[in-house]
Design a protein around this motif. Structure first.
Motif, PDB file in Angstrom:
ATOM      1  N   UNK A   1       0.875  -1.012   0.050  1.00 38.35           N
ATOM      2  CA  UNK A   1      -0.018  -0.047  -0.078  1.00 38.35           C
ATOM      3  C   UNK A   1       0.942   1.325  -0.234  1.00 38.35           C
ATOM      4  N   UNK A   2       0.491   2.160  -0.734  1.00 37.10           N
ATOM      5  CA  UNK A   2       1.308   3.529  -0.841  1.00 37.10           C
ATOM      6  C   UNK A   2       0.283   4.593  -0.543  1.00 37.10           C
ATOM      7  N   UNK A   3       0.791   5.803  -0.506  1.00 35.69           N
ATOM      8  CA  UNK A   3      -0.025   6.942  -0.175  1.00 35.69           C
ATOM      9  C   UNK A   3      -0.048   7.796  -1.419  1.00 35.69           C
ATOM     10  N   UNK A   4      -0.961   7.851  -2.082  1.00 37.76           N
ATOM     11  CA  UNK A   4      -1.071   8.699  -3.294  1.00 37.76           C
ATOM     12  C   UNK A   4      -1.884  10.030  -3.254  1.00 37.76           C
ATOM     13  N   UNK A   5      -1.898  10.813  -4.172  1.00 35.05           N
ATOM     14  CA  UNK A   5      -2.860  11.885  -4.059  1.00 35.05           C
ATOM     15  C   UNK A   5      -3.266  12.554  -5.494  1.00 35.05           C
ATOM     16  N   UNK A   6      -4.155  13.151  -5.522  1.00 37.74           N
ATOM     17  CA  UNK A   6      -4.770  13.750  -7.167  1.00 37.74           C
ATOM     18  C   UNK A   6      -3.891  14.537  -7.670  1.00 37.74           C
ATOM     19  N   UNK A   7      -3.723  14.652  -9.055  1.00 31.96           N
ATOM     20  CA  UNK A   7      -3.174  15.912  -9.524  1.00 31.96           C
ATOM     21  C   UNK A   7      -4.133  16.988  -9.776  1.00 31.96           C
ATOM     22  N   UNK A   8      -3.344  18.141  -9.888  1.00 34.80           N
ATOM     23  CA  UNK A   8      -4.020  19.351 -10.078  1.00 34.80           C
ATOM     24  C   UNK A   8      -3.434  20.024 -11.251  1.00 34.80           C
ATOM     25  N   UNK A   9      -4.429  20.340 -12.377  1.00 34.89           N
ATOM     26  CA  UNK A   9      -3.723  20.962 -13.625  1.00 34.89           C
ATOM     27  C   UNK A   9      -4.238  22.552 -13.503  1.00 34.89           C
TER      28      UNK A   9
ATOM     29  N   UNK B   1      -2.554  17.980  -1.267  1.00 35.67           N
ATOM     30  CA  UNK B   1      -1.991  17.880   0.166  1.00 35.67           C
ATOM     31  C   UNK B   1      -2.497  16.436   0.831  1.00 35.67           C
ATOM     32  N   UNK B   2      -3.865  16.471   0.341  1.00 34.50           N
ATOM     33  CA  UNK B   2      -4.798  15.158   1.111  1.00 34.50           C
ATOM     34  C   UNK B   2      -4.430  13.845   0.343  1.00 34.50           C
ATOM     35  N   UNK B   3      -3.942  12.870   0.775  1.00 33.87           N
ATOM     36  CA  UNK B   3      -3.577  11.715   0.480  1.00 33.87           C
ATOM     37  C   UNK B   3      -4.443  10.563   0.604  1.00 33.87           C
ATOM     38  N   UNK B   4      -4.417   9.638  -0.071  1.00 32.95           N
ATOM     39  CA  UNK B   4      -5.307   8.357   0.256  1.00 32.95           C
ATOM     40  C   UNK B   4      -4.703   6.963  -0.131  1.00 32.95           C
ATOM     41  N   UNK B   5      -4.829   5.955   0.526  1.00 34.06           N
ATOM     42  CA  UNK B   5      -4.172   4.821   0.294  1.00 34.06           C
ATOM     43  C   UNK B   5      -4.684   4.025  -0.897  1.00 34.06           C
ATOM     44  N   UNK B   6      -3.717   3.616  -1.672  1.00 37.09           N
ATOM     45  CA  UNK B   6      -3.867   2.935  -2.869  1.00 37.09           C
ATOM     46  C   UNK B   6      -2.960   1.526  -2.798  1.00 37.09           C
ATOM     47  N   UNK B   7      -3.717   0.281  -3.310  1.00 40.32           N
ATOM     48  CA  UNK B   7      -2.803  -0.753  -3.245  1.00 40.32           C
ATOM     49  C   UNK B   7      -1.851  -0.821  -4.697  1.00 40.32           C
ATOM     50  N   UNK B   8      -0.998  -1.407  -4.571  1.00 34.87           N
ATOM     51  CA  UNK B   8       0.016  -1.613  -5.852  1.00 34.87           C
ATOM     52  C   UNK B   8       0.898  -2.915  -5.434  1.00 34.87           C
TER      53      UNK B   8
ATOM     54  N   UNK C   1       3.464   6.294 -10.247  1.00 37.35           N
ATOM     55  CA  UNK C   1       2.599   7.178  -9.513  1.00 37.35           C
ATOM     56  C   UNK C   1       3.022   8.583  -9.765  1.00 37.35           C
ATOM     57  N   UNK C   2       1.970   9.472 -10.633  1.00 31.98           N
ATOM     58  CA  UNK C   2       2.254  10.703 -10.598  1.00 31.98           C
ATOM     59  C   UNK C   2       2.344  11.768  -9.193  1.00 31.98           C
ATOM     60  N   UNK C   3       1.915  11.315  -8.304  1.00 31.79           N
ATOM     61  CA  UNK C   3       1.848  12.072  -7.009  1.00 31.79           C
ATOM     62  C   UNK C   3       1.968  10.785  -5.827  1.00 31.79           C
ATOM     63  N   UNK C   4       3.078  10.424  -5.556  1.00 32.05           N
ATOM     64  CA  UNK C   4       3.406   9.403  -4.717  1.00 32.05           C
ATOM     65  C   UNK C   4       4.012  10.029  -3.242  1.00 32.05           C
ATOM     66  N   UNK C   5       2.938   9.734  -2.127  1.00 35.35           N
ATOM     67  CA  UNK C   5       3.079  10.324  -0.946  1.00 35.35           C
ATOM     68  C   UNK C   5       3.139  11.717  -0.980  1.00 35.35           C
ATOM     69  N   UNK C   6       1.959  12.181  -1.820  1.00 32.31           N
ATOM     70  CA  UNK C   6       2.013  13.813  -2.100  1.00 32.31           C
ATOM     71  C   UNK C   6       3.035  14.583  -2.464  1.00 32.31           C
TER      72      UNK C   6
END
Length: 365
Positions: free
Chosen positions: A215-223, A245-252, A310-315
């Protein structure tokens, strides 16, 4: 008066140079293969099939930076490697068991030839026969070169590694042929070894994915807003984004831990050894052009693991490529050579005479 007798000449054992012995066995094997009409029929059918596939690729490939020439060239390499894995065992696994079944192996062992000379000569003959499938495709490779988009630094590497893979498969076949007493058994074992390298490595890699689930912490991209506006003609920049800045857990999957399982795969060895053409937009990026380039890029992604995907890994914005992973092909080639060398060494011991104990039903002469 005494009659003196001339001194007795010491008998000298005849000698046969090591390379000369290998050449003798090689010549005998090649002459037998050349006289076989079915060999030429097989080469003709092979050329027609590959030419049809390459021709379709030439019609369907796009006229982009990596045009039809590169796709055609890599298709030829992939097809020769694939069918070589299927044909080389049949060409090599009966080389010694065939002589044993025909009662001619004992005759060869009763000459000045050593077990090593027998193995080397038959291996070289099998390799030369398998290279015939590469030689008949040279016109197709020349056709691909006429498009002018083939990445020339990679061409000799791909051809050389392809020939080397055929040599290793033939070495496996000859070694197993020396160990086995029946041709059918030798062919089956050789095919199993080739399947273990080609398909078995893929199965092992796929089954191991569950072992490296993480599991890793990822966040959304903002364009930027100008990219999102309607009727916007702003030039697109794929790196011009920020991370929430808000991250969520994703399985990989931490594939960098298990990529080594693919090292001995013949396709991975050939594709990973060839340099890839850099794109014009970013010299640090590589663009796959055909099947071999795609395999090479897939291995690189797997070696890098989630950090590459991952484009945004751990924020944190991840636009920088991680350090280039170490090439995988030296490890794979080393495993293949050790496997083939061990089987050949065991086969050489099996050919030593006197044999001592033979299996029941073994034909001697």
């Amino acid at each position: 008066m005494s009659i003196s007798t001339p001194p007795r000449a010491e008998a000298s054992a005849p000698a046969l140079g090591y390379l000369a012995g290998i050449g003798t066995v090689f010549g005998l094997e090649i002459r037998q293969r050349v006289r076989n009409r079915g060999w030429y029929i097989m080469l003709g059918i092979w050329f027609v099939v590959v030419a049809a596939v390459v021709g379709l690729a030439a019609l369907s490939a796009g006229q982009d930076e990596f045009g039809p020439g590169q796709v055609m060239f890599e298709l030829v390499i992939a097809f020769v490697l694939f069918f070589g894995m299927l044909i080389a065992p049949a060409l090599s696994a009966n080389s010694i068991t065939g002589d044993r079944a025909n009662g001619t192996l004992a005759i060869l062992q009763n000459t000045l030839l050593t077990p090593g000379q027998l193995l080397w000569g038959k291996w070289l003959a099998s390799w030369a026969a398998s290279l015939g499938f590469l030689v008949v495709t040279l016109p197709l490779i020349g056709w691909a070169m006429t498009y002018g988009d083939v990445y020339l630094p990679a061409a000799p590497v791909l051809l050389g590694m392809l020939a080397l893979q055929l040599a290793i498969v033939c070495a496996l076949g000859v070694g197993v042929s020396a160990l086995a007493n029946r041709t059918l058994f030798a062919v089956m074992i050789t095919y199993l070894l080739v399947a273990m390298l080609g398909i078995g490595t893929l199965i092992a890699y796929g089954l191991s994915m569950q072992l490296v689930k993480t599991e890793v912490q990822v966040s959304n991209q903002v364009w930027p807003d100008e990219y999102m506006a309607e009727n916007s003609y702003v030039e697109w920049d794929g790196d011009n984004y920020t991370c929430e800045t808000r991250t969520y857990t994703q399985q990989t999957y931490a594939t960098e831990r298990i990529t080594w399982l693919l090292a001995a795969n013949p396709f991975v060895v050939v594709a990973d050894a060839a340099p890839q053409a850099p794109t014009t937009e970013d010299p640090s990026m590589f663009a796959p052009a055909g099947p071999m380039g795609s395999i090479s890029m897939g291995v690189r992604y797997s070696q890098a693991g989630p950090a590459y995907q991952m484009a945004c890994l751990n924020g944190v914005k991840n636009t920088e490529l991680p350090p280039t992973p170490a090439p995988l092909w030296p490890l794979g080639l080393g495993i293949q050579v050790l496997l083939a060398g061990g089987i050949l060494a065991a086969g050489r011991n099996k050919l030593k005479t006197p044999a001592g104990r033979l299996a029941s039903g073994t034909r001697i002469a």
